[in-house]
Structure formats: structure tokens, C-alpha cells
Design a protein around this motif. Structure first.
Motif, PDB file in Angstrom:
ATOM      1  N   ILE A  70       0.832  -1.207   0.000  1.00 52.52           N
ATOM      2  CA  ILE A  70       0.000   0.000   0.000  1.00 52.52           C
ATOM      3  C   ILE A  70       0.867   1.259   0.000  1.00 52.52           C
ATOM      4  O   ILE A  70       0.591   2.212  -0.728  1.00 52.52           O
ATOM      5  CB  ILE A  70      -0.955  -0.012   1.212  1.00 52.52           C
ATOM      6  N   PHE A  71       1.921   1.255   0.808  1.00 57.88           N
ATOM      7  CA  PHE A  71       2.768   2.442   0.957  1.00 57.88           C
ATOM      8  C   PHE A  71       4.160   2.216   0.374  1.00 57.88           C
ATOM      9  O   PHE A  71       5.152   2.661   0.940  1.00 57.88           O
ATOM     10  CB  PHE A  71       2.897   2.805   2.439  1.00 57.88           C
ATOM     11  N   TRP A  72       4.260   1.562  -0.793  1.00 53.69           N
ATOM     12  CA  TRP A  72       5.565   1.170  -1.288  1.00 53.69           C
ATOM     13  C   TRP A  72       6.500   2.325  -1.623  1.00 53.69           C
ATOM     14  O   TRP A  72       7.711   2.182  -1.416  1.00 53.69           O
ATOM     15  CB  TRP A  72       5.458   0.186  -2.451  1.00 53.69           C
ATOM     16  N   PRO A  73       6.052   3.485  -2.115  1.00 57.00           N
ATOM     17  CA  PRO A  73       7.046   4.544  -2.373  1.00 57.00           C
ATOM     18  C   PRO A  73       7.729   5.031  -1.097  1.00 57.00           C
ATOM     19  O   PRO A  73       8.940   5.253  -1.076  1.00 57.00           O
ATOM     20  CB  PRO A  73       6.229   5.662  -3.021  1.00 57.00           C
ATOM     21  N   VAL A  74       6.962   5.138  -0.031  1.00 57.10           N
ATOM     22  CA  VAL A  74       7.525   5.575   1.252  1.00 57.10           C
ATOM     23  C   VAL A  74       8.486   4.512   1.788  1.00 57.10           C
ATOM     24  O   VAL A  74       9.573   4.834   2.279  1.00 57.10           O
ATOM     25  CB  VAL A  74       6.390   5.854   2.269  1.00 57.10           C
ATOM     26  N   TYR A  75       8.091   3.247   1.676  1.00 55.89           N
ATOM     27  CA  TYR A  75       8.943   2.161   2.168  1.00 55.89           C
ATOM     28  C   TYR A  75      10.238   2.073   1.371  1.00 55.89           C
ATOM     29  O   TYR A  75      11.313   1.831   1.950  1.00 55.89           O
ATOM     30  CB  TYR A  75       8.197   0.832   2.114  1.00 55.89           C
ATOM     31  N   LEU A  76      10.198   2.280   0.068  1.00 60.87           N
ATOM     32  CA  LEU A  76      11.410   2.229  -0.742  1.00 60.87           C
ATOM     33  C   LEU A  76      12.367   3.352  -0.359  1.00 60.87           C
ATOM     34  O   LEU A  76      13.579   3.128  -0.215  1.00 60.87           O
ATOM     35  CB  LEU A  76      11.067   2.304  -2.228  1.00 60.87           C
ATOM     36  N   ILE A  77      11.863   4.534  -0.143  1.00 55.46           N
ATOM     37  CA  ILE A  77      12.705   5.650   0.301  1.00 55.46           C
ATOM     38  C   ILE A  77      13.295   5.357   1.671  1.00 55.46           C
ATOM     39  O   ILE A  77      14.472   5.619   1.930  1.00 55.46           O
ATOM     40  CB  ILE A  77      11.903   6.967   0.290  1.00 55.46           C
ATOM     41  N   TYR A  78      12.501   4.772   2.562  1.00 58.89           N
ATOM     42  CA  TYR A  78      12.976   4.401   3.894  1.00 58.89           C
ATOM     43  C   TYR A  78      14.134   3.405   3.808  1.00 58.89           C
ATOM     44  O   TYR A  78      15.151   3.563   4.484  1.00 58.89           O
ATOM     45  CB  TYR A  78      11.808   3.817   4.701  1.00 58.89           C
ATOM     46  N   GLU A  79      13.985   2.394   2.978  1.00 55.46           N
ATOM     47  CA  GLU A  79      15.044   1.397   2.822  1.00 55.46           C
ATOM     48  C   GLU A  79      16.314   2.014   2.247  1.00 55.46           C
ATOM     49  O   GLU A  79      17.417   1.634   2.631  1.00 55.46           O
ATOM     50  CB  GLU A  79      14.575   0.247   1.931  1.00 55.46           C
ATOM     51  N   LEU A  80      16.156   2.937   1.335  1.00 56.75           N
ATOM     52  CA  LEU A  80      17.325   3.617   0.780  1.00 56.75           C
ATOM     53  C   LEU A  80      18.032   4.468   1.830  1.00 56.75           C
ATOM     54  O   LEU A  80      19.260   4.490   1.898  1.00 56.75           O
ATOM     55  CB  LEU A  80      16.911   4.490  -0.408  1.00 56.75           C
ATOM     56  N   LEU A  81      17.257   5.140   2.665  1.00 54.30           N
ATOM     57  CA  LEU A  81      17.847   6.029   3.669  1.00 54.30           C
ATOM     58  C   LEU A  81      18.540   5.277   4.801  1.00 54.30           C
ATOM     59  O   LEU A  81      19.556   5.743   5.322  1.00 54.30           O
ATOM     60  CB  LEU A  81      16.784   6.962   4.240  1.00 54.30           C
ATOM     61  N   ILE A  82      18.009   4.129   5.214  1.00 52.49           N
ATOM     62  CA  ILE A  82      18.643   3.420   6.326  1.00 52.49           C
ATOM     63  C   ILE A  82      19.792   2.527   5.869  1.00 52.49           C
ATOM     64  O   ILE A  82      20.532   2.025   6.696  1.00 52.49           O
ATOM     65  CB  ILE A  82      17.626   2.606   7.148  1.00 52.49           C
ATOM     66  N   GLY A  83      19.933   2.326   4.572  1.00 55.67           N
ATOM     67  CA  GLY A  83      21.099   1.620   4.050  1.00 55.67           C
ATOM     68  C   GLY A  83      20.937   0.137   3.840  1.00 55.67           C
ATOM     69  O   GLY A  83      21.943  -0.569   3.714  1.00 55.67           O
ATOM     70  N   HIS A  84      19.727  -0.384   3.808  1.00 57.64           N
ATOM     71  CA  HIS A  84      19.542  -1.808   3.547  1.00 57.64           C
ATOM     72  C   HIS A  84      19.910  -2.202   2.125  1.00 57.64           C
ATOM     73  O   HIS A  84      20.066  -3.381   1.846  1.00 57.64           O
ATOM     74  CB  HIS A  84      18.095  -2.227   3.816  1.00 57.64           C
ATOM     75  N   LEU A  85      20.031  -1.251   1.242  1.00 57.70           N
ATOM     76  CA  LEU A  85      20.369  -1.564  -0.143  1.00 57.70           C
ATOM     77  C   LEU A  85      21.821  -1.229  -0.482  1.00 57.70           C
ATOM     78  O   LEU A  85      22.223  -1.281  -1.632  1.00 57.70           O
ATOM     79  CB  LEU A  85      19.421  -0.828  -1.090  1.00 57.70           C
ATOM     80  N   ALA A  86      22.609  -0.908   0.536  1.00 63.25           N
ATOM     81  CA  ALA A  86      24.010  -0.564   0.324  1.00 63.25           C
ATOM     82  C   ALA A  86      24.858  -1.827   0.171  1.00 63.25           C
ATOM     83  O   ALA A  86      24.418  -2.933   0.475  1.00 63.25           O
ATOM     84  CB  ALA A  86      24.522   0.252   1.506  1.00 63.25           C
ATOM     85  N   HIS A  87      26.051  -1.668  -0.301  1.00 69.47           N
ATOM     86  CA  HIS A  87      27.051  -2.726  -0.427  1.00 69.47           C
ATOM     87  C   HIS A  87      26.580  -3.887  -1.294  1.00 69.47           C
ATOM     88  O   HIS A  87      26.803  -5.050  -0.980  1.00 69.47           O
ATOM     89  CB  HIS A  87      27.487  -3.235   0.942  1.00 69.47           C
ATOM     90  N   GLY A  88      25.898  -3.569  -2.367  1.00 71.77           N
ATOM     91  CA  GLY A  88      25.503  -4.586  -3.329  1.00 71.77           C
ATOM     92  C   GLY A  88      24.221  -5.322  -3.007  1.00 71.77           C
ATOM     93  O   GLY A  88      23.837  -6.232  -3.742  1.00 71.77           O
ATOM     94  N   MET A  89      23.539  -4.970  -1.933  1.00 76.21           N
ATOM     95  CA  MET A  89      22.290  -5.651  -1.595  1.00 76.21           C
ATOM     96  C   MET A  89      21.194  -5.321  -2.590  1.00 76.21           C
ATOM     97  O   MET A  89      20.261  -6.104  -2.757  1.00 76.21           O
ATOM     98  CB  MET A  89      21.834  -5.293  -0.174  1.00 76.21           C
ATOM     99  N   TRP A  90      21.298  -4.205  -3.285  1.00 81.53           N
ATOM    100  CA  TRP A  90      20.272  -3.841  -4.262  1.00 81.53           C
ATOM    101  C   TRP A  90      20.200  -4.844  -5.397  1.00 81.53           C
ATOM    102  O   TRP A  90      19.162  -5.029  -6.015  1.00 81.53           O
ATOM    103  CB  TRP A  90      20.512  -2.431  -4.793  1.00 81.53           C
ATOM    104  N   LYS A  91      21.311  -5.551  -5.678  1.00 85.34           N
ATOM    105  CA  LYS A  91      21.257  -6.574  -6.720  1.00 85.34           C
ATOM    106  C   LYS A  91      21.239  -7.985  -6.147  1.00 85.34           C
ATOM    107  O   LYS A  91      20.834  -8.916  -6.826  1.00 85.34           O
ATOM    108  CB  LYS A  91      22.397  -6.404  -7.712  1.00 85.34           C
ATOM    109  N   THR A  92      21.659  -8.166  -4.904  1.00 85.40           N
ATOM    110  CA  THR A  92      21.634  -9.480  -4.268  1.00 85.40           C
ATOM    111  C   THR A  92      20.213  -9.928  -3.962  1.00 85.40           C
ATOM    112  O   THR A  92      19.885 -11.104  -4.119  1.00 85.40           O
ATOM    113  CB  THR A  92      22.458  -9.454  -2.966  1.00 85.40           C
ATOM    114  N   ILE A  93      19.368  -8.994  -3.538  1.00 81.15           N
ATOM    115  CA  ILE A  93      17.998  -9.338  -3.168  1.00 81.15           C
ATOM    116  C   ILE A  93      17.210  -9.898  -4.359  1.00 81.15           C
ATOM    117  O   ILE A  93      16.631 -10.978  -4.245  1.00 81.15           O
ATOM    118  CB  ILE A  93      17.290  -8.137  -2.520  1.00 81.15           C
ATOM    119  N   PRO A  94      17.159  -9.234  -5.513  1.00 83.70           N
ATOM    120  CA  PRO A  94      16.426  -9.840  -6.634  1.00 83.70           C
ATOM    121  C   PRO A  94      17.037 -11.153  -7.108  1.00 83.70           C
ATOM    122  O   PRO A  94      16.319 -12.077  -7.488  1.00 83.70           O
ATOM    123  CB  PRO A  94      16.486  -8.788  -7.736  1.00 83.70           C
ATOM    124  N   LEU A  95      18.352 -11.279  -7.071  1.00 82.90           N
ATOM    125  CA  LEU A  95      19.002 -12.504  -7.525  1.00 82.90           C
ATOM    126  C   LEU A  95      18.675 -13.676  -6.598  1.00 82.90           C
ATOM    127  O   LEU A  95      18.668 -14.823  -7.038  1.00 82.90           O
ATOM    128  CB  LEU A  95      20.504 -12.317  -7.616  1.00 82.90           C
TER     129      LEU A  95
END
Length: 65
Positions: free
Chosen positions: A36-61
Motif C-alpha cells: 500500500i505504501f511502497w514509495p515511502v517504504y522504498l525511500i525508507y530502505e534507501l535512507l537506512i542503508g539496507h540496499l548498500a554494499h551490493g544488496m540492491w542486486k543481491t535481493i532480486p538474484l
């Protein structure tokens, strides 16, 4: 044509956000809330760093192994 391109991008980012949510939470209730609130959640994940250090491509793979 521009509207179609933006709607495809909107769909892809929404699906990507749901993959991130399921990867970290494994909860159907949180998945629905993040849907329901995916744009806010995506920004939140970007800000706290869950997608840093290559996790942005590890998760879909991790879903396509």
C-alpha cells in the motif's frame, strides 16, 4: 507513450519494493502494508542503508536462483 513508460517503471519499482520487504521481513501482513505504501517504504530502505554494499542486486538474484 510517456504514460505507458512511467506505468511500467511504477510497476517494476513496486515489485522490487515487495521483494525487499519479503527478503527482510517474511511477513504477509507487512507485505500488504508495504504494498500500500511502497514509495515511502522504498525511500525508507534507501535512507537506512539496507540496499548498500551490493544488496540492491543481491535481493532480486536471491529469488531467481
Amino acid at each position: 507513450m510517456e504514460k505507458r513508460e512511467t506505468s511500467i517503471l511504477y510497476l517494476v519499482l513496486g515489485l522490487y519494493t515487495l521483494m525487499i520487504s519479503w527478503y527482510y521481513n517474511h511477513s504477509v501482513i507487512l507485505l500488504i502494508i508495504h504494498y500500500i505504501f511502497w514509495p515511502v517504504y522504498l525511500i525508507y530502505e534507501l535512507l537506512i542503508g539496507h540496499l548498500a554494499h551490493g544488496m540492491w542486486k543481491t535481493i532480486p538474484l536471491s529469488y531467481f536462483k
